[in-house]
Design a protein around this motif. Structure first.
Motif, short mmCIF file in Angstrom:
data_model
loop_
_atom_site.label_atom_id
_atom_site.label_comp_id
_atom_site.label_asym_id
_atom_site.label_seq_id
_atom_site.Cartn_x
_atom_site.Cartn_y
_atom_site.Cartn_z
N SER A 77 -1.62 8.80 -3.88
CA SER A 77 -0.40 8.85 -3.07
C SER A 77 -0.21 7.58 -2.24
O SER A 77 0.88 7.33 -1.73
CB SER A 77 -0.42 10.08 -2.16
N VAL A 78 -1.26 6.77 -2.11
CA VAL A 78 -1.16 5.50 -1.36
C VAL A 78 -0.80 4.39 -2.33
O VAL A 78 -1.49 4.15 -3.31
CB VAL A 78 -2.48 5.17 -0.63
N ARG A 79 0.31 3.71 -2.04
CA ARG A 79 0.75 2.59 -2.87
C ARG A 79 0.53 1.25 -2.16
O ARG A 79 0.36 0.23 -2.80
CB ARG A 79 2.24 2.73 -3.21
N VAL A 80 0.55 1.29 -0.82
CA VAL A 80 0.42 0.07 -0.02
C VAL A 80 -0.60 0.32 1.08
O VAL A 80 -0.55 1.35 1.76
CB VAL A 80 1.77 -0.32 0.63
N PHE A 81 -1.52 -0.63 1.25
CA PHE A 81 -2.54 -0.54 2.29
C PHE A 81 -2.35 -1.72 3.24
O PHE A 81 -2.34 -2.87 2.82
CB PHE A 81 -3.94 -0.57 1.67
N VAL A 82 -2.19 -1.42 4.53
CA VAL A 82 -1.97 -2.45 5.55
C VAL A 82 -3.12 -2.38 6.55
O VAL A 82 -3.46 -1.31 7.04
CB VAL A 82 -0.63 -2.22 6.31
N LEU A 83 -3.70 -3.54 6.84
CA LEU A 83 -4.76 -3.63 7.85
C LEU A 83 -4.22 -4.48 8.99
O LEU A 83 -3.74 -5.60 8.77
CB LEU A 83 -6.02 -4.27 7.28
N ARG A 84 -4.30 -3.94 10.20
CA ARG A 84 -3.81 -4.66 11.38
C ARG A 84 -4.77 -4.46 12.53
O ARG A 84 -5.71 -3.69 12.45
CB ARG A 84 -2.40 -4.23 11.75
N SER A 85 -4.49 -5.16 13.62
CA SER A 85 -5.31 -5.06 14.83
C SER A 85 -4.47 -4.48 15.96
O SER A 85 -3.27 -4.72 16.04
CB SER A 85 -5.81 -6.46 15.23
N SER A 86 -5.12 -3.76 16.84
CA SER A 86 -4.42 -3.24 18.02
C SER A 86 -4.27 -4.34 19.08
O SER A 86 -3.51 -4.18 20.02
CB SER A 86 -5.17 -2.05 18.61
N ASP A 87 -4.96 -5.45 18.91
CA ASP A 87 -4.93 -6.57 19.86
C ASP A 87 -4.06 -7.69 19.29
O ASP A 87 -4.41 -8.29 18.27
CB ASP A 87 -6.35 -7.08 20.11
N GLU A 88 -2.93 -7.97 19.91
CA GLU A 88 -2.03 -9.00 19.41
C GLU A 88 -2.54 -10.42 19.66
O GLU A 88 -2.02 -11.37 19.11
CB GLU A 88 -0.64 -8.83 20.00
#
Length: 147
Positions: A77-88
């Motif tokens: 069901s996952v087509r796109v995986f995004v990795l981000r940080s909570s700290d800008e």
């Protein structure tokens, strides 16, 4: 010939009209916040603030990130995986040097040493590279590293 006007896009636009939930496997995490959207986008946010306010790559953060990747890789069901940080201001720091200093000498490899068997980091990177999903690292702020 006239060109169409540029369209403004905000990352939040990708989630308009989609339902959001935290996958059951991710509810136990301390250093990652994972949200899955009904439109096939899974967002993993690093929030491993250490005592100096960085996303220091600790053993816990690494294990939780590897677990997210393992689950996302097999979830159709996952087509796109995004990795981000909570700290800008700081996306990710280096590996936890205090943890490295606690490793036994037998666990440390040196330049010139060759590993015959891929280690956990190599396996994780290979899984990210080969899984049939669009994978996006949303890098905002500084990144640290070493090696």
């Amino acid at each position: 010939e006239q060109f169409p006007r540029a369209v403004s896009f905000s990352p939040g636009d990708a989630f308009v009209g989609s339902m959001t939930f935290t996958p059951a496997f991710a509810k136990k995490y301390k250093t990652m916040k994972v949200t899955q959207h009904s439109n096939g986008v899974c967002v993993a946010t690093m929030c491993a603030k250490d005592e100096v306010g960085l996303n220091l790559l600790t053993g816990r953060l690494f294990r939780e990130f590897a677990d997210v990747v393992e689950h996302v890789a097999v979830d159709d069901s996952v087509r796109v995986f995004v990795l981000r940080s909570s700290d800008e201001d700081f996306w990710m720091a280096h590996f936890d040097l205090h943890a490295i200093m606690k490793l036994p000498p037998s666990a440390i490899t040196y330049p010139g040493d060759r590993e015959l068997t891929p280690n956990t980091w190599h396996i994780l990177c290979d899984r990210l590279r080969n899984m049939p999903k669009a994978t996006i690292a949303e890098v905002v702020g500084r990144c640290g590293g070493g090696g």
